[in-house]
Write an enzyme that holds these catalytic residues in place. Sequence first.
Site, PDB file in Angstrom:
ATOM      1  N   HIS A 122      -8.545  11.356  -0.804  1.00 31.80           N
ATOM      2  CA  HIS A 122      -8.083  10.089  -1.356  1.00 31.80           C
ATOM      3  C   HIS A 122      -7.917  10.296  -2.859  1.00 31.80           C
ATOM      4  O   HIS A 122      -8.792  10.865  -3.498  1.00 31.80           O
ATOM      5  CB  HIS A 122      -9.124   9.000  -1.059  1.00 31.80           C
ATOM      6  CG  HIS A 122      -8.651   7.611  -1.328  1.00 31.80           C
ATOM      7  ND1 HIS A 122      -8.395   7.146  -2.594  1.00 31.80           N
ATOM      8  CD2 HIS A 122      -8.381   6.581  -0.486  1.00 31.80           C
ATOM      9  CE1 HIS A 122      -7.995   5.882  -2.506  1.00 31.80           C
ATOM     10  NE2 HIS A 122      -7.982   5.511  -1.246  1.00 31.80           N
ATOM     11  N   ARG A 135      -0.930   9.241  -0.062  1.00 32.12           N
ATOM     12  CA  ARG A 135      -2.165   9.743  -0.654  1.00 32.12           C
ATOM     13  C   ARG A 135      -2.112  11.233  -0.950  1.00 32.12           C
ATOM     14  O   ARG A 135      -2.652  11.695  -1.950  1.00 32.12           O
ATOM     15  CB  ARG A 135      -3.337   9.438   0.280  1.00 32.12           C
ATOM     16  CG  ARG A 135      -3.661   7.978   0.282  1.00 32.12           C
ATOM     17  CD  ARG A 135      -4.756   7.645   1.257  1.00 32.12           C
ATOM     18  NE  ARG A 135      -5.112   6.236   1.141  1.00 32.12           N
ATOM     19  CZ  ARG A 135      -5.958   5.610   1.953  1.00 32.12           C
ATOM     20  NH1 ARG A 135      -6.518   6.263   2.954  1.00 32.12           N
ATOM     21  NH2 ARG A 135      -6.231   4.337   1.773  1.00 32.12           N
ATOM     22  N   GLU A 178      -7.366   1.885  -2.685  1.00 31.82           N
ATOM     23  CA  GLU A 178      -5.944   1.973  -2.978  1.00 31.82           C
ATOM     24  C   GLU A 178      -5.391   0.584  -3.303  1.00 31.82           C
ATOM     25  O   GLU A 178      -4.331   0.449  -3.921  1.00 31.82           O
ATOM     26  CB  GLU A 178      -5.233   2.558  -1.752  1.00 31.82           C
ATOM     27  CG  GLU A 178      -3.792   2.913  -1.985  1.00 31.82           C
ATOM     28  CD  GLU A 178      -3.219   3.747  -0.827  1.00 31.82           C
ATOM     29  OE1 GLU A 178      -3.990   4.522  -0.216  1.00 31.82           O
ATOM     30  OE2 GLU A 178      -2.029   3.619  -0.553  1.00 31.82           O
ATOM     31  N   ARG A 193      -2.632  10.614   6.565  1.00 34.85           N
ATOM     32  CA  ARG A 193      -2.771   9.234   7.044  1.00 34.85           C
ATOM     33  C   ARG A 193      -2.316   8.255   5.977  1.00 34.85           C
ATOM     34  O   ARG A 193      -2.622   8.423   4.799  1.00 34.85           O
ATOM     35  CB  ARG A 193      -4.224   8.950   7.407  1.00 34.85           C
ATOM     36  CG  ARG A 193      -4.468   7.509   7.810  1.00 34.85           C
ATOM     37  CD  ARG A 193      -5.867   7.281   8.317  1.00 34.85           C
ATOM     38  NE  ARG A 193      -6.897   7.303   7.293  1.00 34.85           N
ATOM     39  CZ  ARG A 193      -7.178   6.278   6.489  1.00 34.85           C
ATOM     40  NH1 ARG A 193      -6.482   5.163   6.572  1.00 34.85           N
ATOM     41  NH2 ARG A 193      -8.138   6.379   5.600  1.00 34.85           N
ATOM     42  N   HIS A 239     -11.837  11.998   2.086  1.00 32.95           N
ATOM     43  CA  HIS A 239     -11.845  10.630   2.596  1.00 32.95           C
ATOM     44  C   HIS A 239     -11.721  10.530   4.105  1.00 32.95           C
ATOM     45  O   HIS A 239     -12.320   9.665   4.728  1.00 32.95           O
ATOM     46  CB  HIS A 239     -10.690   9.878   1.933  1.00 32.95           C
ATOM     47  CG  HIS A 239     -10.689   8.405   2.194  1.00 32.95           C
ATOM     48  ND1 HIS A 239     -11.776   7.616   1.926  1.00 32.95           N
ATOM     49  CD2 HIS A 239      -9.737   7.565   2.685  1.00 32.95           C
ATOM     50  CE1 HIS A 239     -11.482   6.354   2.245  1.00 32.95           C
ATOM     51  NE2 HIS A 239     -10.266   6.307   2.720  1.00 32.95           N
ATOM     52  N   PHE A 280       0.859  -1.178   0.000  1.00 35.66           N
ATOM     53  CA  PHE A 280       0.000   0.000   0.000  1.00 35.66           C
ATOM     54  C   PHE A 280       0.896   1.229   0.000  1.00 35.66           C
ATOM     55  O   PHE A 280       2.063   1.153   0.388  1.00 35.66           O
ATOM     56  CB  PHE A 280      -0.883  -0.013   1.255  1.00 35.66           C
ATOM     57  CG  PHE A 280      -2.361   0.060   0.970  1.00 35.66           C
ATOM     58  CD1 PHE A 280      -2.968  -0.879   0.147  1.00 35.66           C
ATOM     59  CD2 PHE A 280      -3.146   1.070   1.534  1.00 35.66           C
ATOM     60  CE1 PHE A 280      -4.337  -0.823  -0.095  1.00 35.66           C
ATOM     61  CE2 PHE A 280      -4.517   1.125   1.296  1.00 35.66           C
ATOM     62  CZ  PHE A 280      -5.117   0.176   0.486  1.00 35.66           C
ATOM     63  N   GLN A 289      -7.835  14.570   4.591  1.00 30.54           N
ATOM     64  CA  GLN A 289      -7.260  13.721   3.545  1.00 30.54           C
ATOM     65  C   GLN A 289      -8.182  13.616   2.339  1.00 30.54           C
ATOM     66  O   GLN A 289      -9.363  13.275   2.489  1.00 30.54           O
ATOM     67  CB  GLN A 289      -6.997  12.309   4.079  1.00 30.54           C
ATOM     68  CG  GLN A 289      -6.464  11.377   3.000  1.00 30.54           C
ATOM     69  CD  GLN A 289      -5.857  10.114   3.576  1.00 30.54           C
ATOM     70  OE1 GLN A 289      -6.556   9.181   3.925  1.00 30.54           O
ATOM     71  NE2 GLN A 289      -4.529  10.099   3.700  1.00 30.54           N
ATOM     72  N   LEU A 293     -15.504   5.641  -3.381  1.00 31.52           N
ATOM     73  CA  LEU A 293     -14.118   5.209  -3.250  1.00 31.52           C
ATOM     74  C   LEU A 293     -13.732   4.086  -4.205  1.00 31.52           C
ATOM     75  O   LEU A 293     -14.459   3.114  -4.375  1.00 31.52           O
ATOM     76  CB  LEU A 293     -13.874   4.741  -1.817  1.00 31.52           C
ATOM     77  CG  LEU A 293     -12.412   4.409  -1.472  1.00 31.52           C
ATOM     78  CD1 LEU A 293     -11.551   5.647  -1.560  1.00 31.52           C
ATOM     79  CD2 LEU A 293     -12.332   3.798  -0.092  1.00 31.52           C
TER      80      LEU A 293
END
Lengths: 250, 593
Positions: free
Chosen positions: B239, B287, B256, B387, B352, B124, B237, B253
Amino acid sequence: MADEFILSIFRGDADGGQEVEYRVPRVEGMVVLDAVHHVQAHEAQDLAVRWNCKAAHCGSCSAEINGVPKLMCKTRLDEYEGQTVHIQPMKTFPIIKDLVTDVSWNYEVAKKIPAFHPTVAAPFRMQQWDVDRIQEFHHCIECFLCQDVCHVLRDHQEKSQYYGPRFMVKMAEFEMHPMDRADRIPQIKNEGGIGLCNVTKCCTSVCPQHIHITDNAIIPLKERVADRYYDPIRNFFRKLGGKGDESQPE
Amino acid sequence: MNIETMETHAFDVLVLGSGGAGLRAAVEAASEGGVSVAIVGKSLLGKAHTVMAEGGAAASIGNVDAPDSWQTHFYDTMKSGHYINNYRTVEVFAKEAPARVLELEQWGAVFDRTPEGRIMQRAFGGHSFRRLAHIGDRTGMELLRTLQYKAISMDIKVFQEVTITRLLMDGSRVAGAMGYYRADGHFILLKAKAIVLATGGWGKVYKVTSNSWESTGDGAAMAYRIGADLKDMEMVQFHPTGMVWPPGVAGLLVTEGVRGEGGLLYNSEKERFMKRYDPERQELSTRDVVARSIFKEVQAGRGTPHGGAWLDISHKKADFIKQKLPGMYEQILTLGDIDITKQPFEVAPTCHYQMGGVQAHAETCATTVPGLFAAGEVACGLHGANRLGGNSLADILVFGRRAGIAARDYATSLKKAPEIDDTQVEAEVARILEPFNRPDGENPYAIHQELQEAMSTHAAIVRSEDDLKVGLNKILSLKERAKRMGIKGGRVYNPGWHAVFDVENMLLLSELIVRGALERKESRGGHWRSDYPDELPEMGKWNFVHQYSEDGDRITRVPVPEMPPELAEICARPVAPGREKVAGSSQVPPRKE
């Protein structure tokens, strides 16, 4: 292509009600839930609808769309080109208001499912092929559409006799877990009432997660019940062994 | 006045929010018995926003990449947070995450497996090793369902579809909460010795968001009103990969995990633009970087037809995609008419997650209000300025448990239960019912929509002083109008009424986001100022703390806690711990192109 969709939404509560027609401007790719939200924001602030994620992950927006149990967030309006779209609450559960029903019975049943019961401590060693089968059951989003369509619950109102497809799937999830050591078969047969399912597969046909509820969960559980209770050869040896007690057959 | 229909309960520990953090807290608080525990959710049980988490839970178990360790997870999390995280929170988190993930397996979660039969972990963005324990692309649902069934097998009272509108006080300490049942509108008063806030974020303040309707920040807003400190509110954040088309699903969404499993980003000129912005990590950059890069490509005229970038995983085998990303395959096919095993699809940034929130103690999750604890997205400290994907699911497990322990200990240490005087309750009853007096008042849905427009236009992925000020004025005038919000209909399941309280909370938190963003005159992590484009070492020394006062929001700079030498040494390393041997090679595991 019309520039609007015509919705006919049930408005009412336990005392009765009727469908009310609303017109909603077309937006490309819109789903039924978008249209319901449009009505709520512009015409009927108090239109009751349950929803959360709008992505078919949470299973909150279950309803009957032109008579078919579906998730409103996953049903495109362009599937109904040229038709009036009738939106009704789920029929199997008592209505609260408009599209919202009282699904608390499902949570009562959920509490009766004995927790996962491994006898060894995690981390487990399990191969992917050991868990493929149960991972299918973990896809359940608890939308209760299978409970809604199940004729044992819907037409015969046998809620006190049968847990319904959702909870057969939950039972199967634990029963078929390689590490679970609880004996769930007596409950599946008795309080769970699996015998009432006569395999019409309506639940499978409405499952938005495409879980093979009947083939992969209910039928294998029925087989385990049959092996335990109705296999004549096993019964014969059981009687020889003097273990005739139905609830403790082995 | 319907105060006579009020239902009253008393508990030792009251958990607000029935998502992952709340359930984990309740399970822990009830685990030793002898303490009465209740959990309250705004939705049905099992529907909370946790179900939307897809990619996985980050924990340095090291099943796939053996050299992974808590030190590496610590290094990655601090680096991604641009060092304004609370180091101690991160340390506790990195050390405890593996045990919390393994424990879920004991409770029935079934993660994907490695060939050796252990929990599978995937790559990730921003993680130095393959670290995310996952179940296809529905890890959050698995966590939530596991915790839900664990909780109902214990002695925990569950309240479903209850809106909490106010936290009640006994002097300076928290004493309970009140609100109403959404189904029929009758009041509920919950007295408690300790309260755990686990109410999630407030992504619904933006128009394009991956968040569900619940993410309206009720807990953070209520805590602020009773004097709890909120921190780093500007840190939002975005995304990088939300769906773009069709408009009905904009913002939804796209995990990821698509990039984690090998998906590549292209601009309209078929260029892998991430190679330019982050040559080392490319698509698996953090991100903040990927979202900003997509935004910049669109600004430069290299966007897709609907203003995004192309995400392509069709070079992978169809069976592989359907097995690792079944939810994405189906979601994009059903809602976007695109088969991702065959062609690329459009993505663009979507709001997000909130890194900011209620300041919580690293070990106990205690807020600045005695008796009030906070865990999960509502809390602040772990993520800093950005994050890492997968850290949120691990966050709710680690700090949900810790908040549960601390709340239980606090409740049992109290000699006397707090008391709630009737005037607080009566005032709140009147306030809750007030919107019914204005059937022709301002429409809460309209105010919400205007707020989302204002936030998306003036305080989203790129910010500037002038823009933020325009945004602030819009929010303040909406706040005035919101005082006259009114509703039609009765108290039985009336979403218009419910929206009134959501909108009030979102207006407050939007104001704090904008005020925080004005204060942070630099660019750092998720906070990007076009008028201060650089990250400034001087600003990296501070967190901004918001406090309620009669005259409005009061912002103070507080120093970012200073790391002890052994942790500072980890952060100062040129390469992540464990990656020294492979230094010079790519930061991420080898990828097929």
